[in-house]
Design an enzyme around this catalytic site. Structure first.
Site, PDB file in Angstrom:
ATOM      1  CG  ASP A  65      -0.767  -7.621 -13.711  1.00 12.50           C
ATOM      2  OD1 ASP A  65      -1.894  -8.108 -13.524  1.00 12.50           O
ATOM      3  OD2 ASP A  65      -0.563  -6.397 -13.766  1.00 12.50           O
ATOM      4  CD  GLU A  66      -3.951  -7.917  -9.302  1.00 17.20           C
ATOM      5  OE1 GLU A  66      -3.810  -7.733  -8.070  1.00 17.20           O
ATOM      6  OE2 GLU A  66      -4.584  -7.148 -10.026  1.00 17.20           O
ATOM      7  CG  ASP A 115       0.004  -5.933  -8.339  1.00 20.16           C
ATOM      8  OD1 ASP A 115       0.055  -6.267  -9.541  1.00 20.16           O
ATOM      9  OD2 ASP A 115      -0.606  -4.933  -7.939  1.00 20.16           O
TER      10      ASP A 115
END
Length: 358
Positions: free
Chosen positions: A106-107, A12
């Site tokens: 983003d993860e 993350d």
């Protein structure tokens, strides 16, 4: 015979949008920053850690954010830049495993049970990935390492920012017992409040409930709650393409007009859609509310975001706004449904189980 487990990492990125802006503009470093629209109108898409100290959060109205942090700096989002950086990060992941399942830009989950570099432990893989992301992008990431996706995601949030946390099989049940249910991935605010009213505040409290009890009060989701209270999650990391939409609806036994009764029916539907989206790791840009009146006339109300909706609170706010827009009612409602579409997930990014050695 030794027990066999997957090796799962959840990566993350830390305050991703805001961190990219601070990286690209040194004048913004160390300052409270919000990526979003303007100071007068709009919603915070991301907040830097300097802003979060003042209580500024994603999905917060700009005017609220400014009240909490008058010196807050607003920057307009640059989604093409974020996508480009996301592709750089994906390329790093691909050096270690082809089993990459993104949740958003983003993860992502990585299954490194059999990683491409032959590294013995998942912890070492996570350390190398974090270091490589820092070296190649200038950004920090947090990593969670465990034997299933539920625990890996919880672990990645445990030592943010720039954190690394491991939950071993021998630690899982005890660890989950100490967690507050509001911090469980897959349990939203409304469900957590409902659990609190039942005296369920921690994973330990949840574990004391039978599966029959949980299904009775929470429907099909009750089976999921029963499993995660024990640290169980059999879902594989799935790099396949995702569905085009996710939805749920409910037909009422009688037509409803009362605002409170309708909201009591709407929120479980809303949470069910979000839970399905999270389990599919699919985040949509479009939220649609479907309403069927007592005379079977059907209407829909939709709203589309510029970027995938990754914050449950922002998603719930949109549903509530759409719900408010149908009032005053011309007659009672017999059915309501919520759909999340225009999805992004695994397609945005274009296992065997062995002995687990952390």
């Amino acid at each position: 015979m030794l027990a066999t487990f997957r090796k799962i990492i959840h990566i993350d990125m830390d305050a991703f949008y805001a961190s990219v802006e601070q990286r690209d503009n040194p004048d913004l470093q160390g300052k409270p920053l919000a990526v979003g629209g303007s100071r007068e109108r709009g919603v915070v898409a991301a907040a830097s850690y300097e802003a979060r100290k003042f209580g500024v959060r994603s999905a917060m109205a700009s005017v609220t954010a400014i009240r909490k942090c008058p010196q807050l700096i607003f920057v307009r989002p640059r989604f093409e830049v974020y996508k480009a950086v996301s592709r750089e990060i994906r390329d790093i992941f691909a050096q270690y495993t082809p089993l990459i399942e993104p949740l958003s830009l983003d993860e992502a989950y990585l299954d490194v049970t059999e990683n491409l570099k032959g590294i013995e432990t998942a912890t070492q893989v996570a350390e190398e990935i974090k270091a490589q992301i820092k070296a190649e992008t200038g950004l920090t990431a947090s990593a969670g390492v465990s034997f299933n996706k539920f625990l890996a995601k919880i672990a990645s949030d445990y030592r943010k920012p720039d954190g690394l946390f491991i939950i071993k099989p021998s630690q899982a049940e005890k660890f989950v017992e100490t967690l507050e249910v509001k911090d469980f991935h897959g349990i939203g605010k409304v469900t957590a409040e409902k659990m609190h009213k039942m005296g369920i505040f921690t994973g330990g409290d949840l574990k004391l409930q039978s599966q029959e009890f949980l299904v009775k009060h929470f429907g099909k989701a009750g089976r999921w709650y029963y499993q995660i209270a024990r640290g169980q999650d059999d879902r594989p990391v799935n790099p396949d393409r995702i569905r085009k939409s996710i939805g749920a609806e409910e037909t009422f036994s009688s037509d409803l007009e009362d605002l409170e009764l309708l909201l009591n029916e709407l929120w479980p539907i809303t949470e069910e859609v979000w839970r399905r989206a999270e389990r599919a790791h699919a985040y949509g840009k479009t939220v649609t509310l479907k309403v069927k009146f007592g005379d079977f006339e059907q209407i829909t109300r939709s709203r589309t975001s510029l970027q995938p909706i990754t914050e449950q609170s922002f998603y719930e706010r949109i549903v509530k706004d759409l719900f408010d827009s149908i009032f005053p009612l011309r007659m009672g409602i017999r059915l309501m449904g919520v759909t999340l579409s225009n999805l992004e997930g695994a397609d945005e990014w274009e296992g065997r189980q062995l002995t687990f050695n952390f």
